[in-house]
Design a protein around this motif. Structure first.
Motif, PDB file in Angstrom:
ATOM      1  N   VAL A  80       0.829  -1.229   0.096  1.00 31.94           N
ATOM      2  CA  VAL A  80      -0.068   0.118  -0.206  1.00 31.94           C
ATOM      3  C   VAL A  80       0.901   1.321   0.105  1.00 31.94           C
ATOM      4  O   VAL A  80       0.609   2.093  -0.916  1.00 31.94           O
ATOM      5  CB  VAL A  80      -1.112   0.118   1.122  1.00 31.94           C
ATOM      6  CG1 VAL A  80      -1.747   1.546   1.127  1.00 31.94           C
ATOM      7  CG2 VAL A  80      -2.079  -1.226   1.186  1.00 31.94           C
ATOM      8  N   ARG A  81       1.754   1.222   0.978  1.00 31.79           N
ATOM      9  CA  ARG A  81       2.728   2.505   1.025  1.00 31.79           C
ATOM     10  C   ARG A  81       3.353   2.663  -0.352  1.00 31.79           C
ATOM     11  O   ARG A  81       3.516   3.946  -0.915  1.00 31.79           O
ATOM     12  CB  ARG A  81       3.793   2.241   1.921  1.00 31.79           C
ATOM     13  CG  ARG A  81       4.673   3.427   2.440  1.00 31.79           C
ATOM     14  CD  ARG A  81       5.966   3.053   3.183  1.00 31.79           C
ATOM     15  NE  ARG A  81       6.980   2.446   2.289  1.00 31.79           N
ATOM     16  CZ  ARG A  81       8.085   1.857   2.820  1.00 31.79           C
ATOM     17  NH1 ARG A  81       8.524   2.059   3.993  1.00 31.79           N
ATOM     18  NH2 ARG A  81       8.840   1.095   1.921  1.00 31.79           N
ATOM     19  N   ASN A  82       4.036   1.554  -1.080  1.00 31.98           N
ATOM     20  CA  ASN A  82       4.701   1.765  -2.340  1.00 31.98           C
ATOM     21  C   ASN A  82       3.624   2.429  -3.432  1.00 31.98           C
ATOM     22  O   ASN A  82       3.906   3.174  -4.314  1.00 31.98           O
ATOM     23  CB  ASN A  82       5.323   0.368  -2.535  1.00 31.98           C
ATOM     24  CG  ASN A  82       6.423   0.143  -1.753  1.00 31.98           C
ATOM     25  OD1 ASN A  82       7.034   0.786  -1.062  1.00 31.98           O
ATOM     26  ND2 ASN A  82       6.860  -1.280  -1.729  1.00 31.98           N
ATOM     27  N   GLN A  83       2.597   1.875  -3.462  1.00 27.52           N
ATOM     28  CA  GLN A  83       1.578   2.099  -4.537  1.00 27.52           C
ATOM     29  C   GLN A  83       1.165   3.430  -4.131  1.00 27.52           C
ATOM     30  O   GLN A  83       0.908   4.293  -5.105  1.00 27.52           O
ATOM     31  CB  GLN A  83       0.452   1.071  -4.583  1.00 27.52           C
ATOM     32  CG  GLN A  83       0.650  -0.267  -5.263  1.00 27.52           C
ATOM     33  CD  GLN A  83       1.344  -0.236  -6.714  1.00 27.52           C
ATOM     34  OE1 GLN A  83       0.768   0.767  -7.316  1.00 27.52           O
ATOM     35  NE2 GLN A  83       2.327  -1.098  -7.091  1.00 27.52           N
ATOM     36  N   PHE A  84       0.983   3.700  -3.107  1.00 26.09           N
ATOM     37  CA  PHE A  84       0.327   5.068  -2.670  1.00 26.09           C
ATOM     38  C   PHE A  84       1.567   6.198  -3.084  1.00 26.09           C
ATOM     39  O   PHE A  84       0.998   7.338  -3.616  1.00 26.09           O
ATOM     40  CB  PHE A  84       0.302   5.352  -1.261  1.00 26.09           C
ATOM     41  CG  PHE A  84      -0.367   6.778  -0.895  1.00 26.09           C
ATOM     42  CD1 PHE A  84      -1.586   7.046  -0.855  1.00 26.09           C
ATOM     43  CD2 PHE A  84       0.481   7.633  -0.267  1.00 26.09           C
ATOM     44  CE1 PHE A  84      -2.288   8.048  -0.523  1.00 26.09           C
ATOM     45  CE2 PHE A  84      -0.232   9.031   0.148  1.00 26.09           C
ATOM     46  CZ  PHE A  84      -1.298   9.237  -0.171  1.00 26.09           C
TER      47      PHE A  84
END
Length: 253
Positions: free
Chosen positions: A13-17
């Motif tokens: 989630v962090r990377n995609q955000f």
């Protein structure tokens, strides 16, 4: 095991955000685009039922529901099948669904970032008001609807193992959701037998149910409806995934 999966999902989630940070203008446009359907419903039905506060509250809440439950696995996951990128995911020591689920959550966070102010503005302009207790009851329904819609879209996206027309399949499901999920008209206002047909299908659970609960409608069997559809779609997705990945492996060989 559960803690490890949670960490992997959080990392995804962090990377995609962060990846979407470079496309924030697209995310803003996407949020506005997803709000159009409920806003059209708001304009039409307030003209049909002037002075009906429940109608106003319902469609304003539906704007938020649309943004929180938006799913794009026909573009994210299916394209990975078509161009072969899924092969890299299969080599990773984690369930493949971590990728689609993490990207789904990240996109919804961006939609919420731009959509929440939009929803608040619409609520103020339209004069919507809600009881805090009703909003609290709507939160679990909203989370359940987000999960059900993700599982449904991912289930349809899994047909990419057999067909190149996933986008058309998902687009048709969007039309059904618009007509029978409570956007074209509140389910309670549909004539018989369409009302019972709509209640029996999963689209209402994905969209109209959380909005109805937010307006103060009785919860009834709403949570059970979400649990039932979520369990069914999760089971079907697991079966389709196993068959699809076997077919993919054979064709790839």
């Amino acid at each position: 095991m559960t803690a490890r999966l949670a960490r992997l999902l959080g990392l995804r989630v962090r990377n995609q955000f962060l990846d979407w940070a470079s496309s924030w203008t697209f995310a803003a446009t996407l949020a506005v685009n997803y709000a159009i359907g409920p806003l059209i419903g708001l304009v039409v039905w307030t003209a049909v039922l002037p002075g009906d506060r429940n109608t106003v509250n319902y469609f304003v809440a539906l704007v938020g529901v649309y943004l929180v439950t938006a799913s794009f696995e026909d573009y994210t996951f299916s394209e990975a099948v078509y161009d072969g990128r899924i092969s890299h995911d299969l080599l990773k020591p984690q369930p493949v669904i971590i990728g689609p689920a993490g990207e789904n959550i990240a996109i919804r966070l961006w939609l919420g970032l731009f959509g929440l102010p939009l929803t608040i503005v619409v609520a103020i302009v339209a004069g919507a008001s809600y009881r805090p207790s009703a909003l609290l009851l709507a939160v679990p329904a909203l989370l359940g609807a987000a999960i059900v819609r993700f599982l449904w879209t991912w289930l349809l996206a899994l047909t990419a193992f057999w067909t190149e027309r996933v986008h058309a399949i998902v687009a048709f499901s969007h039309i059904l959701a618009y007509l029978l999920g409570g956007t074209a008209a509140p389910i309670a206002d549909l004539p018989e037998p369409w009302r019972w047909i709509a209640l029996a299908l999963p689209f209402y659970a994905m969209l109209g149910l959380p909005a109805d609960i937010a307006t103060g409608a009785p919860v009834g069997a709403g949570y059970l409806l979400l649990l039932g559809w979520g369990s069914l779609f999760a089971g079907l997705a697991a079966v389709v995934w196993r068959r699809g990945i076997r077919r993919y492996s054979v064709v790839g060989a």
